[in-house]
Design a protein around this motif. Structure first.
Motif, short mmCIF file in Angstrom:
data_model
loop_
_atom_site.label_atom_id
_atom_site.label_comp_id
_atom_site.label_asym_id
_atom_site.label_seq_id
_atom_site.Cartn_x
_atom_site.Cartn_y
_atom_site.Cartn_z
N UNK A 125 0.85 -1.18 0.00
CA UNK A 125 0.00 0.00 0.00
C UNK A 125 0.89 1.23 0.00
N UNK A 126 0.88 1.97 -1.13
CA UNK A 126 1.73 3.13 -1.31
C UNK A 126 3.19 2.72 -1.09
N UNK A 127 3.87 3.29 -0.11
CA UNK A 127 5.25 2.93 0.14
C UNK A 127 5.39 1.96 1.31
N UNK A 128 4.28 1.39 1.75
CA UNK A 128 4.29 0.49 2.90
C UNK A 128 4.03 -0.93 2.43
N UNK A 129 4.81 -1.89 2.97
CA UNK A 129 4.63 -3.29 2.63
C UNK A 129 4.58 -4.10 3.93
N UNK A 130 3.71 -5.12 3.94
CA UNK A 130 3.54 -5.96 5.12
C UNK A 130 3.23 -7.37 4.68
N UNK A 131 3.68 -8.34 5.45
CA UNK A 131 3.38 -9.75 5.22
C UNK A 131 2.49 -10.23 6.37
N UNK B 20 7.30 -20.44 -0.14
CA UNK B 20 7.34 -19.25 -1.00
C UNK B 20 8.55 -18.41 -0.61
N UNK B 21 8.96 -17.59 -1.50
CA UNK B 21 10.11 -16.72 -1.27
C UNK B 21 9.59 -15.30 -1.05
N UNK B 22 9.42 -14.89 0.21
CA UNK B 22 8.87 -13.56 0.45
C UNK B 22 9.84 -12.47 0.01
N UNK B 23 9.27 -11.45 -0.58
CA UNK B 23 10.09 -10.33 -0.99
C UNK B 23 10.41 -9.41 0.17
N UNK B 24 11.00 -8.28 -0.14
CA UNK B 24 11.34 -7.33 0.90
C UNK B 24 10.06 -6.72 1.46
N UNK B 25 9.96 -6.73 2.78
CA UNK B 25 8.75 -6.21 3.42
C UNK B 25 9.14 -5.48 4.69
N UNK B 26 8.33 -4.51 5.08
CA UNK B 26 8.64 -3.70 6.26
C UNK B 26 8.14 -4.34 7.54
N UNK B 27 6.96 -4.98 7.49
CA UNK B 27 6.33 -5.47 8.71
C UNK B 27 5.86 -6.90 8.54
N UNK B 28 6.00 -7.69 9.60
CA UNK B 28 5.44 -9.03 9.68
C UNK B 28 4.31 -9.00 10.70
N UNK C 203 9.62 -21.18 8.83
CA UNK C 203 10.56 -20.55 7.92
C UNK C 203 10.69 -19.06 8.11
N UNK C 204 10.31 -18.54 9.29
CA UNK C 204 10.35 -17.09 9.50
C UNK C 204 11.77 -16.55 9.52
N UNK C 205 12.77 -17.44 9.71
CA UNK C 205 14.15 -16.98 9.71
C UNK C 205 14.58 -16.47 8.34
N UNK C 206 13.83 -16.81 7.28
CA UNK C 206 14.16 -16.34 5.93
C UNK C 206 13.71 -14.92 5.69
N UNK C 207 12.92 -14.40 6.60
CA UNK C 207 12.31 -13.09 6.39
C UNK C 207 12.97 -12.05 7.30
N UNK C 208 13.41 -10.96 6.70
CA UNK C 208 13.99 -9.86 7.44
C UNK C 208 13.04 -8.67 7.38
N UNK C 209 12.59 -8.24 8.54
CA UNK C 209 11.68 -7.10 8.61
C UNK C 209 12.14 -6.15 9.70
N UNK C 210 11.74 -4.90 9.57
CA UNK C 210 12.07 -3.90 10.59
C UNK C 210 11.00 -3.80 11.66
N UNK C 211 9.87 -4.49 11.48
CA UNK C 211 8.76 -4.39 12.42
C UNK C 211 8.04 -5.74 12.47
N UNK C 212 7.77 -6.24 13.67
CA UNK C 212 7.03 -7.48 13.85
C UNK C 212 5.86 -7.21 14.79
N UNK C 213 4.66 -7.51 14.33
CA UNK C 213 3.44 -7.30 15.11
C UNK C 213 2.88 -8.66 15.51
#
Length: 737
Positions: A650-656, A667-675, A683-693
């Motif tokens: 959504x706009x400049x924000x991405x979340x998984x 699946x191979x998740x792309x770059x995302x800001x929030x989980x 397989x969450x170790x494959x995902x790098x995010x700056x925010x986890x909810x």
């Protein structure tokens, strides 16, 4: 004091409500202050003045001090056992509730193995279990239970509502440990009432078709679990949801019928009152002694008690005395929304009754004209009075107001009272084979009245602006300002007999319209709201009055609350992350209520029956294959579904957004800001995010690694979490309050 019991009862109720908000320590200090104020007012009282202010101060002091001491066992039990796994033995004291997709039991604790204290003995806990566990009312259960604190921190939270019912903790039964269930049945008079209640429900189910049988069971016996969601929604939208529980309306009908029949017998006034009271107690027992029945029945018993002593029972005194008894029985009774609504509505009706009577006498000549005018005037004005007096509670507790309530009450009030008579008469005649013809006639009348109620409420609920959402932040500010304005008015005009109420009402309307206009002028902003749920993940994406729901793990009522708070008028998409029993049922309620344009379903499993029926309310639906993508609002946002996950851009924000069955290894998740997840996916170790909810954080934190994922953001505490993308690429985090 003309009505001392009314003053004492309502002062006690309001002070207990303040005590619940402040807690035991705050209530203790407030009680001491009120006691000191009462003594000062008593000493400074002038000769010839009444004792109104000193009595109110002493009543407030008693309410605070009793709460400070009576609430200690509840608080100690909750603090001592929260987070522990103990072996409990207890009795299921209510019928299991399976309306939310999981079965919930209310367990009266009898013993706690391995604990030397008795803090939990005699208390109630809300027990949750899977489908492997099966128990009914009055069955005895022994097993290992993991206990946790009740959720919520606000005044109208689940915690306070449960405490008002005597429930101190929640927990789940460990299905892998040994547990035992012994069949039980109530004994004595309680057992007779329970069997009569079950027999009445069976009689309704055998002689009425669906959904009329469920509605009649709810209106006459308080059994609302089987009432279809569409019927509940229609009654709530029409502002007559109080008909779904046995309350003052039903007690009025039963008491009126009993007194009318007893007048045909050569009995004294006192004996008629005693027999009518016994009939009301019998009706309370058959309907299960629910809290709403106890409240209304207690008030009528107080009024009949006054009649036994040849005194005219005063409505306000009777209401005040009943409120006083109910509040003294439970220190958290003032947190019960039903009690507040019942007391407020009855107070408004009692205060407006003389004015309505004067209006009818002034504008009618007598005879048929007076009767017709009395019926319409009393129904409309009493509905308005009840709606006005319950407005503060409705705004704060339900965040909505029904504008068609006077019209719907005018259409259904009398038919619902008649249905009470015909339903009980039909059930009574069915017990005697000689009256089979009369029973069939009354069953047809009951079915016709039930069908009429369903059609009338559905039509009223479908009218434009029938249900006005009040979930906006400025509403509470407006309510506080309106009450402050009314208080200042009463203080400034205390020496005048007439208050400028019309001017006050006009100023309140002007303030409300001004706030509404300012709110509408706000520029449309995109928001991602995460439901504060302990059950699963639900995310609402809103933009310019449009919305999309991703995941339905939270309760449908909580998701609907978010949609109203975000001002969503059109639901574009509902995307399920899994087809579990709970998520399917919650999604079915959302789809039925909001008629989304599209529904996206995962593949590989059979659809739940309720979910499959609700798809007829959607514009279109499709089953996602390996991957599915949905564009929203002219490509302002997009959602990609894959392997139990939804990737939001959504706009400049991405979340998984990950459901319980999410697997990032597929699946191979792309770059995302929030989980955003209820539990960390595989397989969450494959995902790098700056925010986890984290939504279901008590269990998720056990496996959460702060070294790898950083500090999490918790979606809990009773308030939903809002992630709002900003123009500079940052994300604003707040609560949806």
């Amino acid at each position: 004091m003309k009505r001392p019991l009314a003053l004492v009862g309502f002062t006690y109720l309001l002070t207990q409500a303040v005590s619940v908000f402040l807690g035991a320590r705050g209530a203790l200090f407030l009680g001491l202050a009120c006691l000191l104020a009462g003594l000062l007012l008593l000493l400074l009282r002038r000769k010839g003045r009444d004792f109104v202010l000193p009595a109110a101060a002493f009543t407030a002091a008693a309410a605070c001090l009793l709460f400070a001491f009576a609430s200690v066992p509840y608080v100690q039990a909750a603090e001592s056992y929260a987070g522990k796994t103990v072996q409990l033995s207890g009795t299921v004291c209510e019928e299991p509730d399976a309306s939310s997709g999981r079965v919930h039991y209310v367990l009266q604790v009898e013993s706690c193995a391995g604990r030397t204290d008795n803090l939990l003995t005699g208390k109630k806990i809300r027990l949750t279990s899977g489908e492997s566990f099966s128990a009914g009312a009055f069955d005895r259960v022994t097993g290992w239970v993991h206990l946790s604190a009740l959720p919520g921190s606000g005044y109208f939270s689940t915690k306070n509502r449960s405490l008002a019912e005597g429930t101190v903790l929640q927990g789940y039964l460990n299905p892998f440990a040994a547990y035992q269930v012994w069949a039980g049945a109530p004994a004595g008079v309680h057992g007779w009432f329970y069997r009569a209640h079950r027999r009445l429900l069976e009689c309704f189910a055998d002689n009425l078709p669906a959904p009329e049988d469920a509605l009649v069971s709810g209106v006459l016996a308080g059994e609302k679990q089987n009432v279809p969601t569409a019927v509940k929604t229609a009654f709530r939208g029409a502002g007559v949801s109080h008909l779904m529980c046995v309350s003052g309306l039903h007690m009025t009908a039963v008491a009126g019928l009993l007194l009318l029949l007893l007048r045909l017998l050569p009995l004294t006034h006192r004996l008629r009152s005693i027999l009518a009271g016994a009939g009301i107690v019998l009706f309370m027992g058959i309907t299960g002694f629910t809290p709403s029945v106890m409240r209304s029945g207690l008030m009528y018993l107080v009024m009949l008690l006054g009649s036994c002593f040849y005194r005219r029972a005063d409505g306000l005194n009777s209401l005040g005395f009943a409120v006083l008894l109910l509040c003294m029985a439970n220190p958290f009774a003032a947190a019960d929304v039903s009690l507040l609504l019942s007391a407020s509505a009855t107070l408004g009706i009692l205060l407006f009754s003389p004015a309505v009577s004067r209006f009818v006498l002034r504008h009618s000549r007598g005879g048929l004209q007076r009767k017709v005018l009395s019926y319409f005037a009393s129904t409309v004005f009493m509905s308005l009075a009840a709606m006005l007096f319950t407005l503060p509670v409705s705004l704060l507790a339900f965040n909505e107001v029904s504008l068609v309530s006077p019209l719907s009450n005018l259409l259904v009030l009398t038919p619902s009272s008649i249905m009470v008579y015909t339903g009980f008469l039909a059930a009574g005649f069915s017990l005697v084979p000689l009256f089979g013809g009369a029973a069939a006639l009354f069953w047809r009348l009951t079915q016709a009245l039930a069908r009429y109620l369903i059609c009338s409420t559905s039509w009223c609920a479908s009218l434009p602006f029938a249900e006005l959402p009040t979930d906006f932040r400025f509403v509470r500010l407006w309510l506080s300002a309106a009450l402050l304005l009314l208080g200042c008015l009463c203080f400034l005009c205390r020496r005048h007999t007439k208050l400028p109420l019309r001017l006050t009402a006009l100023l309140c309307v002007v303030m409300l319209l001004a706030n509404s206009f300012v709110y509408e002028l706000r520029s449309p902003q995109m928001k991602v709201t995460v439901a504060a749920s302990a059950e699963g993940v639900s995310v609402v994406v809103s933009y310019a009055r449009h919305g999309a729901v991703i995941g339905c793990g939270a309760d449908s009522s909580q998701t609907a609350l978010i949609l109203r708070r975000c001002g969503v008028r059109h639901l574009d998409t509902v995307m399920l992350l899994s087809l579990s029993n709970r998520e399917s049922q919650q999604a079915a309620e959302i789809i039925t209520a909001y008629h989304p344009s599209a529904v996206v379903l995962p593949s590989g499993e059979a659809l739940d029956g309720l979910l499959q029926e609700s798809l007829a309310c959607a514009g279109q639906y499709w089953i996602a294959g390996a991957q599915a993508q949905v564009s929203l609002w002219n490509c302002s946002a997009s959602v990609t579904f894959e392997s139990g996950t939804a990737s939001l851009l959504a706009e400049d924000f991405s979340a998984l957004i990950c459901g319980d069955s999410a697997d990032l290894r597929r699946c191979l998740p792309g770059k995302t800001q929030a989980l955003i997840c209820s539990s960390l996916p595989k397989g969450e170790e494959r995902l790098q995010t700056s925010l986890t909810v984290l939504c279901r954080y008590p269990n998720t934190l056990k496996t959460y690694s702060t070294a790898r994922r950083g500090m999490p953001v918790i979606a809990g505490g009773g308030e939903d979490l809002v992630l709002q993308p900003m123009k500079d690429g940052s994300v604003k985090i707040g609560r949806n309050d």
